[in-house]
Design a protein around this motif. Structure first.
Motif, mmCIF file in Angstrom:
data_model
loop_
_atom_site.group_PDB
_atom_site.id
_atom_site.type_symbol
_atom_site.label_atom_id
_atom_site.label_comp_id
_atom_site.label_asym_id
_atom_site.label_seq_id
_atom_site.Cartn_x
_atom_site.Cartn_y
_atom_site.Cartn_z
ATOM 1 N N GLU A 82 -13.429 25.396 41.101
ATOM 2 C CA GLU A 82 -14.352 24.511 41.015
ATOM 3 C C GLU A 82 -15.784 24.980 41.019
ATOM 4 O OE1 GLU A 82 -13.626 20.449 43.196
ATOM 5 O OE2 GLU A 82 -11.653 21.074 43.090
ATOM 6 N N GLY A 83 -15.993 25.653 41.895
ATOM 7 C CA GLY A 83 -17.195 26.414 41.996
ATOM 8 C C GLY A 83 -17.531 27.358 40.927
ATOM 9 N N LYS A 84 -16.551 27.829 40.346
ATOM 10 C CA LYS A 84 -17.097 28.935 39.215
ATOM 11 C C LYS A 84 -17.401 27.844 38.240
ATOM 12 C CE LYS A 84 -13.812 32.501 40.854
ATOM 13 N NZ LYS A 84 -12.662 33.227 40.354
ATOM 14 N N ALA A 85 -16.648 26.631 38.112
ATOM 15 C CA ALA A 85 -16.999 25.756 36.934
ATOM 16 C C ALA A 85 -18.287 25.202 37.097
ATOM 17 C CB ALA A 85 -15.891 24.886 36.736
ATOM 18 N N PHE A 86 -18.565 24.966 38.299
ATOM 19 C CA PHE A 86 -19.879 24.430 38.582
ATOM 20 C C PHE A 86 -21.035 25.412 38.202
ATOM 21 C CE2 PHE A 86 -23.373 23.634 41.578
ATOM 22 C CZ PHE A 86 -23.618 22.111 41.432
ATOM 23 N N VAL A 87 -20.735 26.802 38.626
ATOM 24 C CA VAL A 87 -21.836 27.749 38.240
ATOM 25 C C VAL A 87 -22.000 27.802 36.761
ATOM 26 C CG1 VAL A 87 -22.336 30.250 37.981
ATOM 27 C CG2 VAL A 87 -21.625 29.102 40.116
ATOM 28 N N LYS A 88 -20.952 27.533 36.022
ATOM 29 C CA LYS A 88 -21.109 27.774 34.485
ATOM 30 C C LYS A 88 -21.799 26.497 34.001
ATOM 31 C CE LYS A 88 -16.571 30.056 33.793
ATOM 32 N NZ LYS A 88 -15.291 30.095 33.307
ATOM 33 N N VAL A 89 -21.589 25.226 34.635
ATOM 34 C CA VAL A 89 -22.448 24.148 34.236
ATOM 35 C C VAL A 89 -24.156 24.252 34.404
ATOM 36 C CG1 VAL A 89 -22.808 21.910 34.695
ATOM 37 C CG2 VAL A 89 -20.466 22.637 34.499
ATOM 38 N N LEU A 90 -24.182 24.989 35.687
ATOM 39 C CA LEU A 90 -25.656 25.205 35.757
ATOM 40 C C LEU A 90 -26.101 26.512 34.874
ATOM 41 C CD1 LEU A 90 -25.283 25.417 39.713
ATOM 42 C CD2 LEU A 90 -26.275 23.609 38.520
ATOM 43 N N MET A 91 -25.415 27.255 34.682
ATOM 44 C CA MET A 91 -25.680 28.042 33.765
ATOM 45 C C MET A 91 -26.201 27.688 32.233
ATOM 46 S SD MET A 91 -23.913 31.768 35.057
ATOM 47 C CE MET A 91 -24.390 32.838 33.854
ATOM 48 N N ASP A 92 -25.242 27.032 31.930
ATOM 49 C CA ASP A 92 -25.634 26.074 30.648
ATOM 50 C C ASP A 92 -27.017 25.409 30.820
ATOM 51 O OD1 ASP A 92 -23.187 27.087 29.409
ATOM 52 O OD2 ASP A 92 -22.243 25.497 29.720
ATOM 53 N N LYS A 93 -27.374 24.978 31.820
ATOM 54 C CA LYS A 93 -28.534 24.323 31.796
ATOM 55 C C LYS A 93 -29.610 25.199 32.195
ATOM 56 C CE LYS A 93 -26.443 19.990 33.566
ATOM 57 N NZ LYS A 93 -26.825 18.814 33.622
ATOM 58 N N VAL A 111 -18.815 33.836 48.097
ATOM 59 C CA VAL A 111 -19.712 33.272 47.505
ATOM 60 C C VAL A 111 -20.360 34.465 46.267
ATOM 61 C CG1 VAL A 111 -22.193 32.731 47.621
ATOM 62 C CG2 VAL A 111 -20.806 31.847 49.140
ATOM 63 N N MET A 112 -20.268 35.626 46.467
ATOM 64 C CA MET A 112 -20.695 36.341 45.635
ATOM 65 C C MET A 112 -19.663 36.589 44.338
ATOM 66 S SD MET A 112 -23.755 36.828 46.575
ATOM 67 C CE MET A 112 -24.203 38.185 45.282
ATOM 68 N N SER A 113 -18.388 36.412 44.753
ATOM 69 C CA SER A 113 -17.359 36.465 43.578
ATOM 70 C C SER A 113 -17.487 35.240 42.825
ATOM 71 C CB SER A 113 -16.011 36.561 44.553
ATOM 72 O OG SER A 113 -15.511 35.334 45.030
ATOM 73 N N ILE A 114 -17.872 34.260 43.237
ATOM 74 C CA ILE A 114 -17.928 32.988 42.572
ATOM 75 C C ILE A 114 -19.080 33.187 41.401
ATOM 76 C CG2 ILE A 114 -18.842 30.545 42.431
ATOM 77 C CD1 ILE A 114 -17.356 30.106 44.947
ATOM 78 N N VAL A 115 -20.359 33.659 41.838
ATOM 79 C CA VAL A 115 -21.279 33.942 40.970
ATOM 80 C C VAL A 115 -21.076 35.254 40.001
ATOM 81 C CG1 VAL A 115 -23.801 34.609 40.722
ATOM 82 C CG2 VAL A 115 -22.791 32.897 42.340
ATOM 83 N N LEU A 116 -20.726 36.234 40.611
ATOM 84 C CA LEU A 116 -20.624 37.554 39.647
ATOM 85 C C LEU A 116 -19.315 37.468 38.728
ATOM 86 C CD1 LEU A 116 -21.088 40.327 42.564
ATOM 87 C CD2 LEU A 116 -22.548 39.472 40.760
ATOM 88 N N GLU A 117 -18.175 36.742 39.201
ATOM 89 C CA GLU A 117 -17.225 36.575 38.219
ATOM 90 C C GLU A 117 -17.760 35.707 36.947
ATOM 91 O OE1 GLU A 117 -12.859 34.599 37.749
ATOM 92 O OE2 GLU A 117 -13.160 35.603 39.388
ATOM 93 N N VAL A 118 -18.459 34.759 37.112
ATOM 94 C CA VAL A 118 -18.822 33.776 36.179
ATOM 95 C C VAL A 118 -19.980 34.671 35.295
ATOM 96 C CG1 VAL A 118 -20.363 31.748 35.508
ATOM 97 C CG2 VAL A 118 -18.518 31.707 37.151
ATOM 98 N N THR A 119 -20.725 35.532 36.033
ATOM 99 C CA THR A 119 -21.673 36.217 34.996
ATOM 100 C C THR A 119 -21.056 37.361 34.403
ATOM 101 O OG1 THR A 119 -22.417 37.422 37.271
ATOM 102 C CG2 THR A 119 -23.787 35.566 36.554
ATOM 103 N N LEU A 120 -20.133 38.032 34.991
ATOM 104 C CA LEU A 120 -19.509 39.040 34.146
ATOM 105 C C LEU A 120 -18.767 38.643 32.943
ATOM 106 C CD1 LEU A 120 -18.169 41.379 37.010
ATOM 107 C CD2 LEU A 120 -20.019 41.671 35.583
ATOM 108 N N GLU A 121 -18.097 37.338 33.018
ATOM 109 C CA GLU A 121 -17.565 36.655 32.028
ATOM 110 C C GLU A 121 -18.517 36.404 30.930
ATOM 111 O OE1 GLU A 121 -15.480 33.120 33.396
ATOM 112 O OE2 GLU A 121 -14.274 34.161 34.393
ATOM 113 N N ALA A 122 -19.937 36.043 31.254
ATOM 114 C CA ALA A 122 -20.878 35.728 30.358
ATOM 115 C C ALA A 122 -21.308 37.267 29.746
ATOM 116 C CB ALA A 122 -21.878 35.079 31.106
ATOM 117 N N LYS A 123 -21.238 38.259 30.444
ATOM 118 C CA LYS A 123 -21.620 39.555 29.674
ATOM 119 C C LYS A 123 -20.599 40.077 29.009
ATOM 120 C CE LYS A 123 -22.557 44.335 30.963
ATOM 121 N NZ LYS A 123 -22.925 45.227 31.833
#
Length: 117
Positions: A30-41, A65-77
């Motif tokens: 859910e945290g990763k999904a939340f980061v994705k929503v924030l990044m879309d904004k 905490v870092m794994s939540i953010v970094l996993e999402v950003t690596l998926e974006a990369k």
């Protein structure tokens, strides 16, 4: 964020930390999904500022905490790399609308993801 307010590192790090407290994989997702929503904004997490906020916290909290953010950003990369390849292939086919679409996606990801460059 919809009202022009921008979270600072302490605010968003505290929210991400809340997703890690229960050590529950479903909550972490859910945290990763939340980061994705924030990044879309247009949210761009600043990893260095997050580390400063997390200083002194237990290692398990920092890691989660870092794994939540970094996993999402690596998926974006990864998405940006694939879009760039699609753009190159479209250019070779002279499908210029597909080129514009692909490179627009690359640019959007680059602007909204700290690790995409």
């Amino acid at each position: 964020m919809d009202r022009g307010m921008r979270p600072n590192a302490a605010t968003y790090t505290a929210v991400f930390e809340g997703f890690t407290r229960k050590e529950d994989k479903a909550v972490e997702e859910e945290g990763k999904a939340f980061v994705k929503v924030l990044m879309d904004k247009g949210f761009v997490p600043n990893v260095m500022d997050m580390m400063e906020v997390l200083k002194g916290k237990p290692t398990s909290v920092i890691t989660s905490v870092m794994s939540i953010v970094l996993e999402v950003t690596l998926e974006a990369k990864e998405r940006a790399i694939k879009a760039k390849l699609r753009g190159g292939n479209a250019f070779e086919r002279k499908d210029y609308q597909a080129v514009v679409d692909a490179y627009t996606q690359v640019q959007y990801i680059s602007l909204n993801c700290p690790l995409s460059n």
